[in-house]
Enzyme design. Structure first.
Site, PDB file in Angstrom:
ATOM      1  N   HIS A   1       0.865  -1.185   0.000  1.00  0.00           N
ATOM      2  CA  HIS A   1       0.000   0.000   0.000  1.00  0.00           C
ATOM      3  C   HIS A   1       0.894   1.225   0.000  1.00  0.00           C
ATOM      4  O   HIS A   1       1.721   1.403   0.880  1.00  0.00           O
ATOM      5  CB  HIS A   1      -0.924   0.027   1.220  1.00  0.00           C
ATOM      6  CG  HIS A   1      -1.886   1.188   1.188  1.00  0.00           C
ATOM      7  ND1 HIS A   1      -3.167   1.083   0.671  1.00  0.00           N
ATOM      8  CD2 HIS A   1      -1.748   2.480   1.589  1.00  0.00           C
ATOM      9  CE1 HIS A   1      -3.772   2.249   0.766  1.00  0.00           C
ATOM     10  NE2 HIS A   1      -2.933   3.126   1.310  1.00  0.00           N
ATOM     11  N   CYS A   2       0.715   2.087  -1.010  1.00  0.00           N
ATOM     12  CA  CYS A   2       1.564   3.268  -1.156  1.00  0.00           C
ATOM     13  C   CYS A   2       0.770   4.525  -0.819  1.00  0.00           C
ATOM     14  O   CYS A   2      -0.193   4.851  -1.521  1.00  0.00           O
ATOM     15  CB  CYS A   2       2.091   3.365  -2.592  1.00  0.00           C
ATOM     16  SG  CYS A   2       3.129   4.824  -2.878  1.00  0.00           S
TER      17      CYS A   2
END
Length: 486
Positions: free
Chosen positions: A343-344
């Site tokens: 998850h960025c």
């Protein structure tokens, strides 16, 4: 009551001594909360996450103990504020302190319930406490706004109504700096109150932090959108940094250049890279990364999928969904994501099966624009040194140096980060293994594809469309349609 001023002053002093311990405990508590939230988002060890949750819970209880009885001296403080000569300050400060004392009073009941000393309706008292806290913060923000005007900083500054020249921009920046220097205490207090403002709002359900699932949809259910405040802030920062680079490169380097061919070619290259980077970022952010529908682990759905009695399959206990092979749960998106890499926050989304191509393109174009920017900065520095900083820029030498140095720092930071991320992504794709699978050292239970097939599963068959954020891969591995988000 007024005959006991000495005793009340002693009580206030005693509570103030506990204030320092409360600040230290709050710092560690919030750090623990951030740690377990990050670890949970990265699907780390549940035992480690539970340890940080325990630390956060203990410190929260400890802080409530330190604040016990503070509602009395906060209420006592209103006896002084009601005599303040300024009407606005008198009203806002008195209401703020009254609300804060009532918030602390309700908070004391919650602490007693937590310790087991009494039984109360925790949900009701928590709602009451947060409403008083929210009102207190609103009054503090009104007070900060009023104080900033009373000090004369805003009223005496002749802030330009429009910016028509570099001199207007410089004057606005200088006056803003002077204004902040003269109002440091107000600026710090305002930032603190703005940050605190979202805590009771979230507790009352008016806003949602941490990606609480609301189907992660926006624009009339047409686009994927994760409602995570941290991710939204990171996205806005990314756009602002791109706009800053756009401003400095165009206004300071290329437009004033005397070399028409050089500036025209670099202008076209820079604008193309900036547009493709921005488009890749938008596409990564608004694309469904491969979310598995929530709550599809029902008896009817299992029978519809063709599972027989006794046949084994994986079920996610967090979102109650049947997990396809290589899917992982993201605590920010609150969904299981097929082939989730990570998850960025910079794109406010997971990088998964459906949007990995756009994320790779985003890192590639940001790395390219960073390298191009550093090249332009070096040429501009050489030009300015050659002309003794007199005619190389429409701005003064100090302003020019500051803008070029900040752009150099931005280019180096983002260039190194995105090059490393790009190399990591390409390595993971070629090895047919996601970032989470590498981190957890999971053994491959799936049939690994060749490097060519792995690249094609992300980008499609080779063509110029590989480099376009507006096209989808022409070939993808097909899964059961029940695993796709609807």
């Amino acid at each position: 009551f007024f005959g006991h001023n000495m005793n009340m002053d002693q009580l206030v002093q005693l509570n103030n001594q506990a204030g320092g311990r409360d600040k230290i405990a709050r710092l560690i508590q919030y750090a623990s909360r951030a740690m377990w939230d990050s670890l949970e988002a990265a699907n780390s060890s549940p035992a480690l996450v539970d340890n940080f949750k325990t630390i956060e819970y203990i410190l929260s209880t400890f802080r409530k103990l330190l604040r016990f009885g503070k509602c009395v001296d906060v209420f006592y403080g209103t006896l002084k504020t009601i005599h303040y000569p300024d009407l606005t300050i008198r009203v806002t400060l008195t209401l703020s302190k009254l609300s804060q004392s009532l918030f602390l009073f309700a908070d004391h009941f919650l602490w007693l319930a937590r310790t087991g000393l009494t039984t109360v309706n925790a949900k009701r008292w928590s709602s009451i406490a947060n409403k008083y806290w929210l009102f207190s913060i609103i009054m503090n923000l009104v007070l900060d706004l009023h104080r900033s005007g009373c000090k004369g900083g805003i009223s005496r500054c002749r802030i330009p109504t429009s910016i028509n020249s570099p001199q207007d921009f410089k004057r606005l920046a200088l006056q803003s700096y002077v204004l902040m220097q003269g109002h440091k205490d107000i600026v710090v207090d305002t930032v603190k109150n703005v940050c605190d403002f979202f805590i009771p709002l979230t507790a009352l359900g008016y806003t949602r932090f941490g990606g609480v699932d609301q189907h992660n949809r926006c624009c009339g259910n047409k686009a994927w959108c994760v409602k995570d405040i941290c991710g939204i802030v990171c996205v806005v920062m990314t756009w602002l940094l791109i706009l800053f680079a756009e401003f400095v490169v165009m206004r300071l380097i290329l437009l004033p250049s005397n070399y028409t061919v050089f500036s025209t070619i670099n202008m076209v290259v820079f604008q193309a890279l900036a547009f493709l980077a921005f488009a890749s970022h938008i596409r990564t952010m608004l694309s469904d990364p491969g979310a598995v529908p929530r709550g599809n682990a029902t008896k009817e759905m299992i029978e519809q999928m063709g599972y027989r009695e006794g046949q084994m399959f994986y079920k996610c206990p967090k979102c109650c969904s049947i997990k396809p092979e290589r899917a992982h749960h993201c605590s920010v998106c609150q969904r299981c994501i097929r082939k989730m890499d990570h998850h960025c926050p910079w794109v406010n989304n997971c990088v998964g099966e459906n949007n990995q191509k756009y994320f790779v393109l985003f890192t590639f174009y940001i790395a390219s624009i960073s390298v191009h920017t550093l090249f332009l900065v070096l040429t501009q520095f050489a030009e300015c040194v050659k002309n003794d900083w007199r005619t190389c820029s429409p701005y003064s030498p100090p302003a020019t140096i500051f803008l070029l140095l900040f752009l150099t720092f931005e280019g180096l930071m983002f260039g190194i980060f995105t090059i490393i991320m790009l190399a990591t992504q390409l390595t993971a794709i070629l090895n047919d293994q996601t970032g989470i699978e590498q981190l957890k050292k999971e053994e491959a239970r799936w049939a690994k594809k060749s490097r060519l097939k792995s690249i094609q599963s992300v980008f499609g068959r080779f063509s110029l469309a590989w480099f376009s954020p507006f096209t989808e891969p022409s070939c993808r591995t097909r899964f059961n349609s029940h695993f796709y988000s609807v």
